[in-house]
Design a protein around this motif. Structure first.
Motif, PDB file in Angstrom:
ATOM      1  N   ASP A  86     -33.304 -25.805 -23.208  1.00 15.72           N
ATOM      2  CA  ASP A  86     -33.435 -24.341 -23.224  1.00 15.72           C
ATOM      3  C   ASP A  86     -32.553 -23.680 -22.169  1.00 15.72           C
ATOM      4  OD1 ASP A  86     -35.488 -24.514 -25.184  1.00 15.72           O
ATOM      5  OD2 ASP A  86     -36.958 -24.929 -23.610  1.00 15.72           O
ATOM      6  N   VAL A  87     -32.450 -24.315 -21.015  1.00 14.72           N
ATOM      7  CA  VAL A  87     -31.755 -23.733 -19.860  1.00 14.72           C
ATOM      8  C   VAL A  87     -30.661 -24.682 -19.402  1.00 14.72           C
ATOM      9  CG1 VAL A  87     -32.028 -23.049 -17.430  1.00 14.72           C
ATOM     10  CG2 VAL A  87     -33.769 -22.409 -19.104  1.00 14.72           C
ATOM     11  N   LEU A  88     -29.504 -24.124 -19.072  1.00 14.76           N
ATOM     12  CA  LEU A  88     -28.422 -24.889 -18.460  1.00 14.76           C
ATOM     13  C   LEU A  88     -28.566 -24.804 -16.947  1.00 14.76           C
ATOM     14  CD1 LEU A  88     -25.410 -23.587 -20.604  1.00 14.76           C
ATOM     15  CD2 LEU A  88     -26.503 -25.837 -20.799  1.00 14.76           C
ATOM     16  N   VAL A  89     -28.537 -25.945 -16.291  1.00 18.42           N
ATOM     17  CA  VAL A  89     -28.536 -25.984 -14.830  1.00 18.42           C
ATOM     18  C   VAL A  89     -27.269 -26.702 -14.401  1.00 18.42           C
ATOM     19  CG1 VAL A  89     -29.733 -26.714 -12.743  1.00 18.42           C
ATOM     20  CG2 VAL A  89     -31.060 -26.061 -14.766  1.00 18.42           C
ATOM     21  N   PHE A  90     -26.352 -25.959 -13.784  1.00 14.75           N
ATOM     22  CA  PHE A  90     -25.092 -26.539 -13.338  1.00 14.75           C
ATOM     23  C   PHE A  90     -25.225 -26.994 -11.886  1.00 14.75           C
ATOM     24  CE2 PHE A  90     -23.762 -23.607 -16.726  1.00 14.75           C
ATOM     25  CZ  PHE A  90     -23.000 -24.458 -17.517  1.00 14.75           C
TER      26      PHE A  90
END
Length: 275
Positions: free
Chosen positions: A142-146
């Motif tokens: 659901d969420v991109l964490v870079f």
């Protein structure tokens, strides 16, 4: 320990500084997993988060990174992330040519890490910006964490990034970035700062006004920031696509932090004007 016992140690140390600008001898001796001090404010430790937070795809791009630093980054994410929230870790190799980032890395991922850790290799150099876009294209959380390829996440790091996005999918969240000493690799806390820029469009860190830290929620409150550091942030995956991701024409890192900050600001402003 950074003590040098023989000529080989000296060579590892000197080559590490030349290639990576930190003490690789110490990094190698630390191994792939270590304890670090919990630097959170006590009130942050007492804060509770919903159990049904969105899932996270962690994207880590690297090019000729020190293997020990890269795998310590991965292990810290695995060790300190709730299993139900960590959907996957996507490693994007931007055509590295270090030998130990070939078979040795693949063997370690295959034999020692869970299947949610995935390795994507670029056929040629793409640069950080396009590398992240490639990583995002493989993501299904659901969420991109870079994340950068030489960092270590701390206790309860993921929930505070995901909770604001669950409340508002158009929120972009950045963590407090603590400090790892380049010589000793000792982990220490960072002052509370926020992102800014000057009229030359150079990113800079600015102190947070005391009035923003003394609100009802105290040190646990989110802090509004005009811009963000480019290396570490979380963003709804579909919103990242709606924003147009990054400018794929950027070949060199260093401007992507302001670019995506301005995309968020201007798109929100345009929608406000049209509403």
């Amino acid at each position: 320990s950074g003590m040098i016992f023989n000529e080989a140690d000296q060579q590892i140390r000197d080559a590490g500084y030349q290639k990576h600008a930190f003490n690789v001898l110490v990094s190698n001796r630390l191994g792939y997993s270590r304890d670090i001090p919990d630097t959170r404010n006590q009130k942050c430790k007492e804060k509770n988060y919903p159990l049904n937070l969105p899932s996270a795809s962690v994207v880590i791009c690297f090019y000729n990174e020190a293997l020990s630093a890269l795998l310590r980054t991965v292990q810290s994410v695995l060790n300190r992330s709730p299993v139900n929230l960590l959907h996957e870790i996507i490693l994007v190799d931007d055509s590295s040519d270090f030998i130990n980032l070939k078979g040795e890395l693949e063997d370690y991922i295959r034999n020692s890490l869970p299947r949610k850790v995935k390795l994507v290799r670029n056929a040629g150099r793409e640069g950080l910006i396009r590398g992240r876009m490639i990583g995002a294209s493989h993501a299904t959380g659901d969420v991109l964490v870079f994340l950068d390829s030489h960092c270590e996440v701390n206790e309860m790091w993921l929930q505070p990034l995901l909770a604001p996005i669950m409340q508002d999918r158009k929120t972009v969240v950045c963590p407090v970035i603590d400090i790892i000493n380049a010589d000793t690799l000792i982990y220490s806390s960072s002052p509370i700062v926020r992102g800014g820029f000057n009229w030359g469009l150079h990113f800079k860190w600015d102190p947070v006004p005391a009035s923003m830290l003394n609100g009802q929620e105290g040190p646990t409150a989110a802090i509004k920031s005009p811009t963000m550091a480019g290396g570490l942030f979380a963003m709804n995956r579909n919103y990242f696509i709606e924003l147009g991701q990054y400018d794929s024409g950027m070949d060199i890192w260093g401007g992507e932090n302001l670019e995506i900050s301005f995309r968020v600001i201007f798109l929100s402003y345009m929608k406000f004007l049209m509403s």
